[in-house]
Motif scaffolding. Structure first.
Motif, short mmCIF file in Angstrom:
data_model
loop_
_atom_site.label_atom_id
_atom_site.label_comp_id
_atom_site.label_asym_id
_atom_site.label_seq_id
_atom_site.Cartn_x
_atom_site.Cartn_y
_atom_site.Cartn_z
N LEU A 64 0.83 -1.21 0.00
CA LEU A 64 0.00 0.00 0.00
C LEU A 64 0.87 1.26 0.00
CD1 LEU A 64 -2.91 1.06 0.17
CD2 LEU A 64 -2.69 1.03 2.65
N TYR A 65 1.87 1.28 0.87
CA TYR A 65 2.72 2.47 0.95
C TYR A 65 3.52 2.65 -0.34
CZ TYR A 65 6.15 5.81 2.56
OH TYR A 65 6.95 6.92 2.66
N SER A 66 4.00 1.55 -0.91
CA SER A 66 4.77 1.64 -2.15
C SER A 66 3.89 2.11 -3.30
CB SER A 66 5.38 0.27 -2.49
OG SER A 66 6.20 -0.16 -1.44
N ALA A 67 2.62 1.71 -3.30
CA ALA A 67 1.68 2.17 -4.33
C ALA A 67 1.58 3.69 -4.30
CB ALA A 67 0.31 1.53 -4.12
N GLN A 68 1.43 4.23 -3.11
CA GLN A 68 1.32 5.68 -2.96
C GLN A 68 2.59 6.38 -3.43
OE1 GLN A 68 3.08 8.57 -1.10
NE2 GLN A 68 2.50 7.49 0.77
N ARG A 69 3.74 5.85 -3.05
CA ARG A 69 5.02 6.48 -3.43
C ARG A 69 5.23 6.43 -4.94
NH1 ARG A 69 9.19 3.55 -1.62
NH2 ARG A 69 10.37 4.76 -3.11
N LEU A 70 4.95 5.28 -5.54
CA LEU A 70 5.15 5.14 -6.99
C LEU A 70 4.14 5.96 -7.76
CD1 LEU A 70 5.96 1.32 -7.10
CD2 LEU A 70 7.55 3.18 -7.62
N ALA A 71 2.90 6.04 -7.26
CA ALA A 71 1.88 6.87 -7.92
C ALA A 71 2.37 8.32 -7.96
CB ALA A 71 0.55 6.76 -7.19
N SER A 72 2.94 8.78 -6.86
CA SER A 72 3.49 10.15 -6.82
C SER A 72 4.60 10.31 -7.84
CB SER A 72 4.09 10.41 -5.44
OG SER A 72 3.27 11.23 -4.72
N GLU A 73 5.49 9.34 -7.89
CA GLU A 73 6.60 9.39 -8.86
C GLU A 73 6.10 9.44 -10.29
OE1 GLU A 73 9.81 6.73 -6.42
OE2 GLU A 73 9.64 6.34 -8.57
N GLN A 74 4.93 8.84 -10.52
CA GLN A 74 4.34 8.81 -11.87
C GLN A 74 3.46 10.05 -12.12
OE1 GLN A 74 4.86 6.21 -14.32
NE2 GLN A 74 6.52 5.88 -12.88
N GLY A 75 3.51 11.02 -11.24
CA GLY A 75 2.80 12.28 -11.45
C GLY A 75 1.32 12.22 -11.15
N CYS A 76 0.93 11.35 -10.22
CA CYS A 76 -0.50 11.16 -9.92
C CYS A 76 -0.94 11.86 -8.64
CB CYS A 76 -0.82 9.67 -9.83
SG CYS A 76 -0.53 8.78 -11.36
N GLU A 77 -0.26 12.95 -8.25
CA GLU A 77 -0.61 13.61 -6.99
C GLU A 77 -2.04 14.09 -6.97
OE1 GLU A 77 1.93 14.41 -8.88
OE2 GLU A 77 3.79 14.39 -7.72
N LYS A 78 -2.60 14.42 -8.14
CA LYS A 78 -3.97 14.95 -8.17
C LYS A 78 -5.01 13.88 -7.89
CE LYS A 78 -3.49 18.91 -11.26
NZ LYS A 78 -3.80 19.41 -12.62
N GLY A 79 -4.60 12.64 -7.97
CA GLY A 79 -5.53 11.56 -7.67
C GLY A 79 -5.18 10.30 -8.43
N PHE A 80 -5.54 9.21 -7.83
CA PHE A 80 -5.31 7.91 -8.49
C PHE A 80 -6.23 6.90 -7.85
CE2 PHE A 80 -2.26 8.32 -5.04
CZ PHE A 80 -2.31 7.10 -4.40
N ARG A 81 -6.25 5.70 -8.39
CA ARG A 81 -7.11 4.65 -7.84
C ARG A 81 -6.32 3.37 -7.64
NH1 ARG A 81 -12.74 4.00 -10.53
NH2 ARG A 81 -12.95 5.93 -9.34
N LEU A 82 -6.56 2.73 -6.51
CA LEU A 82 -6.02 1.40 -6.24
C LEU A 82 -7.15 0.39 -6.36
CD1 LEU A 82 -3.89 2.06 -3.01
CD2 LEU A 82 -3.21 2.29 -5.40
N VAL A 83 -6.87 -0.71 -7.02
CA VAL A 83 -7.87 -1.78 -7.17
C VAL A 83 -7.21 -3.11 -6.89
CG1 VAL A 83 -9.40 -2.99 -8.78
CG2 VAL A 83 -9.16 -0.50 -8.95
N MET A 84 -7.85 -3.93 -6.08
CA MET A 84 -7.43 -5.33 -5.93
C MET A 84 -8.66 -6.19 -6.16
SD MET A 84 -4.67 -5.38 -2.81
CE MET A 84 -3.83 -6.88 -3.30
#
Ligand code: AMP
Ligand code: ZN
Length: 112
Positions: A64-84
């Protein structure tokens, strides 16, 4: 081993990796559903979320924490979605747990 994602972990199938450490790997989804769409998986085979054990809680937190960090690195600070997706009724097609991270487009709820 008959698991697609275990083959990616073993390097038997190529993947566009974003991140790797001793416990997890992140790689781009082969059929992206958004401009950013990558998957995070544990290196150890766990078939579905139903197979997660109490001792896997640190691993789940790391994902979960790595998802947030990588999403930020990919320029997704404005929002993103996690799905399992869990199991067949949940829409899971690859039975090795993975977290989808989707971003860089407007996402809606409920999902289509
Ligand atoms: P799910 O339906 O939640 O099990 O998601 C499986 C995901 O794995 C789908 O989004 C597929 O596009 C993706 N996928 C399947 N094969 C590969 C592969 N070789 N490399 C990267 N992603 C893949
Ligand atoms: Zn596996």
């Amino acid at each position: 081993m008959d698991c697609l994602f275990c083959k990616i972990v073993a390097g038997e199938i190529p993947a566009r990796k974003l991140y790797e450490d001793d416990q997890i790997i992140a790689f781009h989804d082969i059929a992206p559903q958004a401009p950013v769409h990558f998957l995070l998986i544990p290196k150890r085979h766990i078939a579905t979320l139903n197979d997660l054990k109490e001792s896997d809680k640190p691993l789940a937190g790391h994902l979960l924490y790595s998802a947030q960090r990588l999403a930020s690195e990919q320029g997704c600070e404005k929002g993103f979605r996690l799905v399992m997706n869990c199991n067949d009724l949940g829409g899971q097609t690859v039975h090795h747990i993975h977290m989808h991270v989707l971003g860089q487009r407007q996402l809606h709820w409920p999902p289509g």
